[in-house]
Design a protein around this motif. Sequence first.
Motif, PDB file in Angstrom:
ATOM      1  N   THR A  50       0.853  -1.183   0.000  1.00  0.00           N
ATOM      2  CA  THR A  50       0.000   0.000   0.000  1.00  0.00           C
ATOM      3  C   THR A  50       0.890   1.235   0.000  1.00  0.00           C
ATOM      4  O   THR A  50       1.891   1.280   0.705  1.00  0.00           O
ATOM      5  N   GLY A  51       0.513   2.238  -0.801  1.00  0.00           N
ATOM      6  CA  GLY A  51       1.283   3.468  -0.869  1.00  0.00           C
ATOM      7  C   GLY A  51       1.144   4.287   0.396  1.00  0.00           C
ATOM      8  O   GLY A  51       0.230   4.084   1.197  1.00  0.00           O
ATOM      9  N   SER A  52       2.057   5.252   0.548  1.00  0.00           N
ATOM     10  CA  SER A  52       2.060   6.110   1.728  1.00  0.00           C
ATOM     11  C   SER A  52       0.887   7.074   1.674  1.00  0.00           C
ATOM     12  O   SER A  52       0.536   7.597   0.621  1.00  0.00           O
ATOM     13  N   THR A  53       0.264   7.310   2.780  1.00  0.00           N
ATOM     14  CA  THR A  53      -0.813   8.292   2.851  1.00  0.00           C
ATOM     15  C   THR A  53      -0.415   9.480   3.709  1.00  0.00           C
ATOM     16  O   THR A  53      -1.241  10.266   4.117  1.00  0.00           O
ATOM     17  N   THR A  54       0.879   9.606   3.992  1.00  0.00           N
ATOM     18  CA  THR A  54       1.373  10.707   4.810  1.00  0.00           C
ATOM     19  C   THR A  54       1.272  12.011   4.034  1.00  0.00           C
ATOM     20  O   THR A  54       1.733  12.107   2.906  1.00  0.00           O
ATOM     21  N   LEU A  55       0.642  12.994   4.641  1.00  0.00           N
ATOM     22  CA  LEU A  55       0.557  14.307   4.023  1.00  0.00           C
ATOM     23  C   LEU A  55       1.661  15.176   4.606  1.00  0.00           C
ATOM     24  O   LEU A  55       1.894  15.180   5.811  1.00  0.00           O
ATOM     25  N   VAL A  56       2.332  15.890   3.731  1.00  0.00           N
ATOM     26  CA  VAL A  56       3.379  16.797   4.165  1.00  0.00           C
ATOM     27  C   VAL A  56       2.814  18.198   4.041  1.00  0.00           C
ATOM     28  O   VAL A  56       2.300  18.580   2.995  1.00  0.00           O
ATOM     29  N   GLY A  57       2.907  18.964   5.081  1.00  0.00           N
ATOM     30  CA  GLY A  57       2.379  20.319   5.034  1.00  0.00           C
ATOM     31  C   GLY A  57       3.165  21.210   5.970  1.00  0.00           C
ATOM     32  O   GLY A  57       3.974  20.755   6.765  1.00  0.00           O
ATOM     33  N   GLY A  58       2.900  22.476   5.881  1.00  0.00           N
ATOM     34  CA  GLY A  58       3.575  23.427   6.753  1.00  0.00           C
ATOM     35  C   GLY A  58       4.075  24.601   5.950  1.00  0.00           C
ATOM     36  O   GLY A  58       3.628  24.845   4.834  1.00  0.00           O
ATOM     37  N   SER A  59       5.020  25.328   6.502  1.00  0.00           N
ATOM     38  CA  SER A  59       5.531  26.498   5.797  1.00  0.00           C
ATOM     39  C   SER A  59       6.983  26.748   6.166  1.00  0.00           C
ATOM     40  O   SER A  59       7.464  26.296   7.197  1.00  0.00           O
ATOM     41  N   VAL A  60       7.643  27.440   5.291  1.00  0.00           N
ATOM     42  CA  VAL A  60       8.988  27.934   5.539  1.00  0.00           C
ATOM     43  C   VAL A  60       8.872  29.441   5.353  1.00  0.00           C
ATOM     44  O   VAL A  60       8.396  29.910   4.328  1.00  0.00           O
ATOM     45  N   ILE A  61       9.289  30.201   6.344  1.00  0.00           N
ATOM     46  CA  ILE A  61       9.096  31.651   6.250  1.00  0.00           C
ATOM     47  C   ILE A  61      10.374  32.388   6.648  1.00  0.00           C
ATOM     48  O   ILE A  61      11.272  31.830   7.266  1.00  0.00           O
ATOM     49  N   TYR A  62      10.392  33.656   6.280  1.00  0.00           N
ATOM     50  CA  TYR A  62      11.453  34.563   6.721  1.00  0.00           C
ATOM     51  C   TYR A  62      10.777  35.553   7.669  1.00  0.00           C
ATOM     52  O   TYR A  62       9.860  36.268   7.271  1.00  0.00           O
ATOM     53  N   VAL A  63      11.174  35.524   8.879  1.00  0.00           N
ATOM     54  CA  VAL A  63      10.628  36.459   9.854  1.00  0.00           C
ATOM     55  C   VAL A  63      11.555  37.668   9.873  1.00  0.00           C
ATOM     56  O   VAL A  63      12.721  37.569  10.254  1.00  0.00           O
ATOM     57  N   SER A  64      11.047  38.802   9.445  1.00  0.00           N
ATOM     58  CA  SER A  64      11.913  39.968   9.258  1.00  0.00           C
ATOM     59  C   SER A  64      12.226  40.700  10.554  1.00  0.00           C
ATOM     60  O   SER A  64      13.303  41.285  10.684  1.00  0.00           O
ATOM     61  N   ASN A  65      11.279  40.685  11.483  1.00  0.00           N
ATOM     62  CA  ASN A  65      11.460  41.461  12.714  1.00  0.00           C
ATOM     63  C   ASN A  65      11.900  42.888  12.385  1.00  0.00           C
ATOM     64  O   ASN A  65      12.759  43.461  13.053  1.00  0.00           O
ATOM     65  N   TRP A 105       4.333  30.267  -3.137  1.00  0.00           N
ATOM     66  CA  TRP A 105       5.091  31.223  -2.352  1.00  0.00           C
ATOM     67  C   TRP A 105       4.521  32.612  -2.522  1.00  0.00           C
ATOM     68  O   TRP A 105       3.778  32.898  -3.453  1.00  0.00           O
ATOM     69  N   GLN A 106       4.877  33.441  -1.574  1.00  0.00           N
ATOM     70  CA  GLN A 106       4.365  34.803  -1.540  1.00  0.00           C
ATOM     71  C   GLN A 106       5.501  35.720  -1.126  1.00  0.00           C
ATOM     72  O   GLN A 106       6.303  35.378  -0.248  1.00  0.00           O
ATOM     73  N   ILE A 107       5.568  36.884  -1.732  1.00  0.00           N
ATOM     74  CA  ILE A 107       6.602  37.867  -1.417  1.00  0.00           C
ATOM     75  C   ILE A 107       5.896  39.162  -1.033  1.00  0.00           C
ATOM     76  O   ILE A 107       5.018  39.630  -1.757  1.00  0.00           O
ATOM     77  N   SER A 108       6.250  39.681   0.099  1.00  0.00           N
ATOM     78  CA  SER A 108       5.675  40.951   0.541  1.00  0.00           C
ATOM     79  C   SER A 108       6.731  42.037   0.356  1.00  0.00           C
ATOM     80  O   SER A 108       7.875  41.890   0.774  1.00  0.00           O
ATOM     81  N   LEU A 109       6.327  43.122  -0.266  1.00  0.00           N
ATOM     82  CA  LEU A 109       7.240  44.236  -0.526  1.00  0.00           C
ATOM     83  C   LEU A 109       6.830  45.435   0.326  1.00  0.00           C
ATOM     84  O   LEU A 109       5.662  45.591   0.680  1.00  0.00           O
ATOM     85  N   GLU A 110       7.788  46.272   0.605  1.00  0.00           N
ATOM     86  CA  GLU A 110       7.474  47.507   1.311  1.00  0.00           C
ATOM     87  C   GLU A 110       6.649  48.391   0.397  1.00  0.00           C
ATOM     88  O   GLU A 110       6.728  48.303  -0.830  1.00  0.00           O
ATOM     89  N   ASN A 111       5.852  49.270   0.985  1.00  0.00           N
ATOM     90  CA  ASN A 111       5.023  50.184   0.189  1.00  0.00           C
ATOM     91  C   ASN A 111       5.887  50.963  -0.788  1.00  0.00           C
ATOM     92  O   ASN A 111       6.942  51.472  -0.416  1.00  0.00           O
TER      93      ASN A 111
END
Length: 150
Positions: free
Chosen positions: A71-86, A128-134
């Motif tokens: 039987t194949g794997s039913t494991t779901l991979v999820g989550g995020s990788v982020i850059y916290v700018s502080n 992915w998403q990129i946030s820019l300064e105004n």
Amino acid sequence: MTGAIDESSETGSTGVTRATGAAGVTGETEVTGGIGGTGLTGATGATGGSGPTGVTCATGPTGPVDPAAPTGSTTLVGGSVIYVSNGTTQNVASNSPVTFSSNTLQGVTFNGTTTLAIMTAGFYYFDWQISLENGQTAPNTFGIVVNGTL
């Protein structure tokens, strides 16, 4: 000079018809000649055009399931990788990796900055998403590199 024609004269009588002479002897029949040899084969003609494409048939039925197959794997991979700018701006040069500071992905190793290693083979969806300064515009195009290939 010719004298005048006397129209009162009568036409003379027709002479006696004689018998038809005997037919001549028929000539000999010659021997028929032999049949000639077969002539050379002519040149091959040009190839005709391709015919129309045939009709696509319906998909066949699904084959039976092999009960001995794993039987194949039913494991779901999820989550995020982020850059916290502080509050700190990250400037990314052309063709350079984005530095990440946090990882919540399951089943993926993260080197703490730029590299993720997927540990389980399969199909994955990346977003992915990129946030820019105004007032700022993105000077670069971003992509994903897999095994050295963009």
